[in-house]
Design an enzyme around this catalytic site. Sequence first.
Site, PDB file in Angstrom:
ATOM      1  NE  ARG B 129      -4.115  -1.926   1.879  1.00  0.00           N
ATOM      2  CZ  ARG B 129      -4.048  -3.014   2.637  1.00  0.00           C
ATOM      3  NH1 ARG B 129      -3.127  -3.116   3.584  1.00  0.00           N
ATOM      4  NH2 ARG B 129      -4.903  -3.995   2.460  1.00  0.00           N
ATOM      5  CE  LYS B 151      -1.483  13.360 -14.398  1.00  0.00           C
ATOM      6  NZ  LYS B 151      -1.834  13.752 -15.776  1.00  0.00           N
ATOM      7  CD  GLU B 193       5.912  18.213 -22.298  1.00  0.00           C
ATOM      8  OE1 GLU B 193       5.301  19.112 -21.698  1.00  0.00           O
ATOM      9  OE2 GLU B 193       5.337  17.248 -22.841  1.00  0.00           O
ATOM     10  CE  LYS B 235       3.883  18.104 -14.175  1.00  0.00           C
ATOM     11  NZ  LYS B 235       4.245  16.836 -14.813  1.00  0.00           N
ATOM     12  CD  GLU B 245      -4.675  15.216 -14.688  1.00  0.00           C
ATOM     13  OE1 GLU B 245      -5.103  14.068 -14.607  1.00  0.00           O
ATOM     14  OE2 GLU B 245      -3.863  15.576 -15.532  1.00  0.00           O
ATOM     15  NE  ARG B 250      -1.146  17.254 -12.664  1.00  0.00           N
ATOM     16  CZ  ARG B 250      -0.546  16.405 -11.838  1.00  0.00           C
ATOM     17  NH1 ARG B 250      -0.951  16.271 -10.595  1.00  0.00           N
ATOM     18  NH2 ARG B 250       0.455  15.655 -12.257  1.00  0.00           N
ATOM     19  CG  ASN B 254      -3.257  18.292 -20.817  1.00  0.00           C
ATOM     20  OD1 ASN B 254      -2.242  17.614 -20.719  1.00  0.00           O
ATOM     21  ND2 ASN B 254      -4.392  17.981 -20.214  1.00  0.00           N
ATOM     22  CG  HIS B 257       0.274  17.747 -24.125  1.00  0.00           C
ATOM     23  ND1 HIS B 257       1.008  18.902 -24.030  1.00  0.00           N
ATOM     24  CD2 HIS B 257       1.068  16.748 -23.645  1.00  0.00           C
ATOM     25  CE1 HIS B 257       2.198  18.632 -23.490  1.00  0.00           C
ATOM     26  NE2 HIS B 257       2.264  17.332 -23.256  1.00  0.00           N
ATOM     27  CG  HIS B 261      -2.337  13.262 -26.435  1.00  0.00           C
ATOM     28  ND1 HIS B 261      -3.102  13.739 -25.385  1.00  0.00           N
ATOM     29  CD2 HIS B 261      -1.095  13.091 -25.926  1.00  0.00           C
ATOM     30  CE1 HIS B 261      -2.341  13.859 -24.308  1.00  0.00           C
ATOM     31  NE2 HIS B 261      -1.121  13.466 -24.612  1.00  0.00           N
TER      32      HIS B 261
END
Lengths: 369, 369
Positions: B129, B151, B193, B235, B245, B250, B254, B257, B261
């Site tokens: 955990r 993340k 970035e 950031k 998020e 946040r 993007n 992005h 993507h």
Amino acid sequence: MSEYDGKNMNAIHVNLGPRSYDIAVVSNEIEPLGAFVRARTARSQLAFIVADSNTVGHAVDVADRLRQAGFKCETAAVPAGEESKCLAQAERLYDRLAELNADRQTLVVAVGGGVVGDLAGFVAATWNRGLPLFMIPTTLLAMVDSSVGGKVGINHPKGKNLIGAFHQPAGVWIDTQYLTTLPDREYLSGLAEVVKYGVILDTEFFGWLEANADAVLNRDPFALQHLIAQSCRLKARIVEQDEREESGLRMVLNYGHTFAHAFEAVSGYGTWLHGEAVAAGMICASRLAERLNLVSAEVTQRQVRLLEKFRLPTAPNEWPIEDLILSMRRDKKALAGTMRFVLPKRIGEVAVVDDVADSAVKEILKLLE
Amino acid sequence: MSEYDGKNMNAIHVNLGPRSYDIAVVSNEIEPLGAFVRARTARSQLAFIVADSNTVGHAVDVADRLRQAGFKCETAAVPAGEESKCLAQAERLYDRLAELNADRQTLVVAVGGGVVGDLAGFVAATWNRGLPLFMIPTTLLAMVDSSVGGKVGINHPKGKNLIGAFHQPAGVWIDTQYLTTLPDREYLSGLAEVVKYGVILDTEFFGWLEANADAVLNRDPFALQHLIAQSCRLKARIVEQDEREESGLRMVLNYGHTFAHAFEAVSGYGTWLHGEAVAAGMICASRLAERLNLVSAEVTQRQVRLLEKFRLPTAPNEWPIEDLILSMRRDKKALAGTMRFVLPKRIGEVAVVDDVADSAVKEILKLLE
């Protein structure tokens, strides 16, 4: 919870800041379930219901209610039994979620005992970095133990619950009706954890269990609602103060468990149900407390009488004492020659005692042979 | 961080309440690493170091330092490449942790790029955990992007990062020295970035990149320290306000992005590096902002000039426009006929624009053919 508390509903609010949630405790009343879930998951469109082979019938009823509340429902069933708490079953559920194009709002609903809750909860905790989770426990143990606290996880061949997370549910729905078909042994085993809450936290509740033992044994719905609600309330008060098992406070919930884990490990998991091991473990711990002059024999005797009334074991079988000690030492990662135990000070209060000599533990186990 | 800031060390504190942590940015200075880690993981005895085939050499150096700081060290290496971000590799690492009898204090140390960080981070998030995690990123992209934000995750055959968690590290150690051996294309891709942070949050930083582009291209250690520290700082300011998020804040990260993507998905992952797709995506977004009268052409031109200086693409290849639109619509789960975009208002500020017509997006893509 004001919207639902008219009809015989107990509600417990688990206060964890932004992760707070409600537990509803009802008796044979599935009708308000749809609204209860919808009120807590306003943006979810798809409900992914996970059950096992024993609870698919309940899952069908749940799906009916959720459809009426506007959810699209899909159900997955895993084989009943501890073996399903594994990475392979988690992967099967991930695959289903992928097929269903689950998004971040997809609701995971666990309908079943601890295995289903832990497995589905782990999948919910990790898919898309966390989906909302709704728990509908169908065994007494899952109702009074795993519904509160947010622990989810699966087993690794080397140990139970080694792969897991803390993931608080969005809500819990407990219907005592599910208990009417639970096998006797499994029902009684769940009562061990209920007795534990009385011993560690609530002398009045312990007295209530003594006074109402027959109603409890008869699975009287009103008795069950009180017993489950009070158990959840007591566990919630602890979890609220130590959500992630960091401060050590949550340790009091382990009363009886150091012995119990050793009984389960030495006898082979499955010989005893978890609650049976906890029952015998609590009596061992209480006798140890007697030996250390923390309590009188009467404190142990009250526990023995209540557990016997609930047809639970109050002493271990004849397992080799050295093996038990070895297993306990491994469990506790203690300093050489001593171990840490949760021990009663009276009915309703426990203390964490750090330097219990191995020799004292051995004597207790010998006494009980 | 006062104990280490004497010698050319930048430090960024990421303020997330009980999950706060420090990012150290150094140049060719591994000596203080042991003390830095030890100060943040006082109770850990075992360090489980995860690397890939490209970074095992760095992992050996890290292990040396950690041993001197009193850690027992074990190293595991996964094959280099995105394919290692899978459940099978996670299972291999779980097996190693089980063999090593890892306890709740065992420290997981990720030495590598985003793949190693995401995979090892996911294992750390879910074993027992949650184990403490230390990140030592070795690519520019991992330094400026995945070091901040918590993340972690692995891929599912149906999509990237579908299985994951939020798990903040106990600390991050960034040494610009690792970048000296990074292949050109990978290094330049990471700069996309960095440029993004300037556009969305910091006009002064964008100006600094324009003024110091040659030093950046030459991988000057002082320029790198500043560039990395400032990217992490920017950031961090966003992540601190929207850790999981949830608030939508946040989302500004993007920028570029949505297009990126689509470029990656339509061209097949691996044709372009992620940063290359982001570079072209930012220019598409900026041109879209021009079309919507949010910015002047000069705002786009400054980005084009800087990205060209960094030898990054500023327009997509000739991929079918209908496929790109379809992919973007899927990515954004938008309402019929419109999509949501992060668009520049000036260099240093962006806005989230909700109802951009598909037709406007198509025209931008056609212009760039």
